[in-house]
Every structure is written in C-alpha cells, then in structure tokens.
Motif scaffolding. Structure first.
Motif, mmCIF file in Angstrom:
data_model
loop_
_atom_site.group_PDB
_atom_site.id
_atom_site.type_symbol
_atom_site.label_atom_id
_atom_site.label_comp_id
_atom_site.label_asym_id
_atom_site.label_seq_id
_atom_site.Cartn_x
_atom_site.Cartn_y
_atom_site.Cartn_z
ATOM 1 N N VAL A 155 0.816 -1.204 0.000
ATOM 2 C CA VAL A 155 0.000 0.000 0.000
ATOM 3 C C VAL A 155 0.858 1.266 0.000
ATOM 4 N N VAL A 156 1.998 1.234 0.681
ATOM 5 C CA VAL A 156 2.884 2.396 0.778
ATOM 6 C C VAL A 156 4.074 2.164 -0.162
ATOM 7 N N PRO A 157 4.144 2.901 -1.263
ATOM 8 C CA PRO A 157 5.169 2.620 -2.268
ATOM 9 C C PRO A 157 6.620 2.771 -1.795
ATOM 10 N N VAL A 158 6.883 3.572 -0.774
ATOM 11 C CA VAL A 158 8.278 3.762 -0.354
ATOM 12 C C VAL A 158 8.799 2.609 0.495
ATOM 13 N N MET A 159 7.923 1.726 0.954
ATOM 14 C CA MET A 159 8.370 0.533 1.667
ATOM 15 C C MET A 159 8.716 -0.530 0.625
ATOM 16 N N ASN A 160 9.987 -0.832 0.476
ATOM 17 C CA ASN A 160 10.455 -1.711 -0.595
ATOM 18 C C ASN A 160 10.554 -3.152 -0.109
ATOM 19 N N ALA A 161 9.709 -4.019 -0.658
ATOM 20 C CA ALA A 161 9.697 -5.422 -0.251
ATOM 21 C C ALA A 161 10.956 -6.154 -0.711
ATOM 22 N N GLU A 162 11.481 -5.781 -1.876
ATOM 23 C CA GLU A 162 12.701 -6.420 -2.352
ATOM 24 C C GLU A 162 13.866 -6.128 -1.416
ATOM 25 N N ALA A 163 13.952 -4.898 -0.937
ATOM 26 C CA ALA A 163 15.012 -4.532 0.007
ATOM 27 C C ALA A 163 14.859 -5.302 1.316
ATOM 28 N N ASP A 214 15.152 -16.474 8.145
ATOM 29 C CA ASP A 214 15.250 -17.341 6.981
ATOM 30 C C ASP A 214 14.728 -16.585 5.759
ATOM 31 N N PRO A 215 15.543 -16.380 4.714
ATOM 32 C CA PRO A 215 15.090 -15.561 3.589
ATOM 33 C C PRO A 215 13.916 -16.159 2.810
ATOM 34 N N VAL A 216 13.810 -17.472 2.735
ATOM 35 C CA VAL A 216 12.704 -18.089 1.999
ATOM 36 C C VAL A 216 11.391 -17.903 2.757
ATOM 37 N N VAL A 217 11.425 -18.045 4.073
ATOM 38 C CA VAL A 217 10.224 -17.805 4.884
ATOM 39 C C VAL A 217 9.810 -16.344 4.762
ATOM 40 N N ALA A 218 10.790 -15.447 4.805
ATOM 41 C CA ALA A 218 10.493 -14.020 4.646
ATOM 42 C C ALA A 218 9.906 -13.742 3.267
ATOM 43 N N ALA A 219 10.425 -14.392 2.237
ATOM 44 C CA ALA A 219 9.928 -14.183 0.873
ATOM 45 C C ALA A 219 8.488 -14.656 0.738
ATOM 46 N N ILE A 220 8.174 -15.801 1.330
ATOM 47 C CA ILE A 220 6.800 -16.311 1.279
ATOM 48 C C ILE A 220 5.869 -15.383 2.056
ATOM 49 N N GLY A 221 6.314 -14.929 3.211
ATOM 50 C CA GLY A 221 5.497 -14.016 4.006
ATOM 51 C C GLY A 221 5.245 -12.694 3.302
ATOM 52 N N VAL A 230 10.779 -15.456 -3.903
ATOM 53 C CA VAL A 230 11.493 -16.694 -3.578
ATOM 54 C C VAL A 230 12.769 -16.797 -4.411
ATOM 55 N N LEU A 231 12.706 -16.440 -5.689
ATOM 56 C CA LEU A 231 13.936 -16.439 -6.506
ATOM 57 C C LEU A 231 14.955 -15.453 -5.951
ATOM 58 N N LEU A 232 14.490 -14.298 -5.509
ATOM 59 C CA LEU A 232 15.387 -13.321 -4.909
ATOM 60 C C LEU A 232 16.001 -13.867 -3.625
ATOM 61 N N ALA A 233 15.204 -14.514 -2.789
ATOM 62 C CA ALA A 233 15.694 -15.072 -1.529
ATOM 63 C C ALA A 233 16.685 -16.208 -1.782
ATOM 64 N N LEU A 234 16.395 -17.048 -2.761
ATOM 65 C CA LEU A 234 17.328 -18.136 -3.068
ATOM 66 C C LEU A 234 18.640 -17.603 -3.599
ATOM 67 N N GLY A 235 18.574 -16.545 -4.395
ATOM 68 C CA GLY A 235 19.804 -15.926 -4.883
ATOM 69 C C GLY A 235 20.635 -15.331 -3.778
ATOM 70 N N VAL A 236 19.994 -14.720 -2.804
ATOM 71 C CA VAL A 236 20.723 -14.131 -1.671
ATOM 72 C C VAL A 236 21.291 -15.218 -0.774
#
Length: 162
Positions: A18-26, A38-45, A153-159
């Motif tokens: 809802v708030v564009p300045v909050m970056n989910a990728e970051a 855990d990055p995968v759990v965070a990505a799913i959440g 999830v692809l981003l989390a697996l890459g990290v």
C-alpha cells in the motif's frame, strides 16, 4: 521460531503493498544478507502480505461508494496542439487499453502475472485498474500470489547462495 518470522514478513508485505516507499525487495535482501531470519520464509510471508494489500486496493476500487450508480460521461476535450494535451490524450489511451486488457480473459491473467513477477507494468497501477475492470477477485488474487511468490522466492534463493 519461523512463525513469528512469517508474521513479521506478512505485516511488512501488507505495508509495502500500500505504501510505495516501503520496498519489499530490500526487505527480502536485507533479511537474507543479515542472516537474522530465513530468507525463503520471509519471501513467502512478503508474497502473502503483498497479495493481501493488493487485493485490498483492488476491492477498494471495485466497491468504492457510488461506483454502481456512476454514469459514464464523456471526458473533457483536450487541445492536441499542446504538449500537455497530447500527454493527457496518450494517458487516456494507455489507461483504456490496459482496462480492456484486464477485462479480457485472455490478457488479464498474463498482464497481472507479468506485473507481479517482473514489475512491468507496475503492480500498484494494475491493482487499481484491475478493480475497475471485470476481472474476478479470485483470479486477480491467485495471479498476484503466484507472480509475487516467484519474484521473492527467486530473490531469496539468490541471496542465500551468497
């Protein structure tokens, strides 16, 4: 242990939808680099949270007050001799094409999946235009969830490989 991580990520995902300045990728990158969660759990959440937020935007447009009784009226004429007039007309044409694409069964799902996974066109705008289209809520929700889950999830697996 992972349940609070998931709840935290869902909350951030709703906010970032809802708030564009909050970056989910970051957020997903920061979680993966820090090793605190855990990055995968965070990505799913974050994917679930983003889907909840975008569906809320979709429904807010669809069920806004006066939407059902609204009469269609012709847009004001613009002066195509000016740069501003040409921009306004171009914006109207693009919006109409996207609204037509979102209403069409052949194009609504691919446009939403592309937007959710790649970001072109921006998912914020697709959620708003999707609410004004004839696209179903379940179709929109599943398309956003699948696209966002693939992206994060692809981003989390890459990290996590680093």
């Amino acid at each position: 242990m992972w349940l609070w991580q998931l709840a935290l990520a869902v909350g951030f995902g709703i906010g970032s939808a809802v708030v564009p300045v909050m970056n989910a990728e970051a957020y997903v990158l920061g979680v993966g680099v820090s090793g605190a969660l855990d990055p995968v759990v965070a990505a799913i959440g974050v994917s679930v949270g983003q889907t909840i937020g975008k569906v809320a935007m979709f429904l807010a447009v669809r069920y806004r007050p006066g939407y059902a009784t609204r009469k269609t009226k012709e847009p004001k004429a613009v002066d195509l001799e000016t740069r501003w007039g040409r921009f306004v007309q171009w914006n109207r044409d693009v919006s109409k094409r996207l609204l037509d694409a979102m209403s069409d069964r052949r194009w609504g799902i691919p446009v939403t999946l592309l937007s959710a996974s790649v970001g072109i066109p921006p998912l914020y705008g697709v959620a708003l235009i999707g609410g004004a289209s004839r696209m179903g809520v379940l179709t929109f929700s599943l398309s956003v969830l699948i696209g966002r889950a693939a992206r994060f999830v692809l981003l989390a697996l890459g990290v996590s490989l680093v």
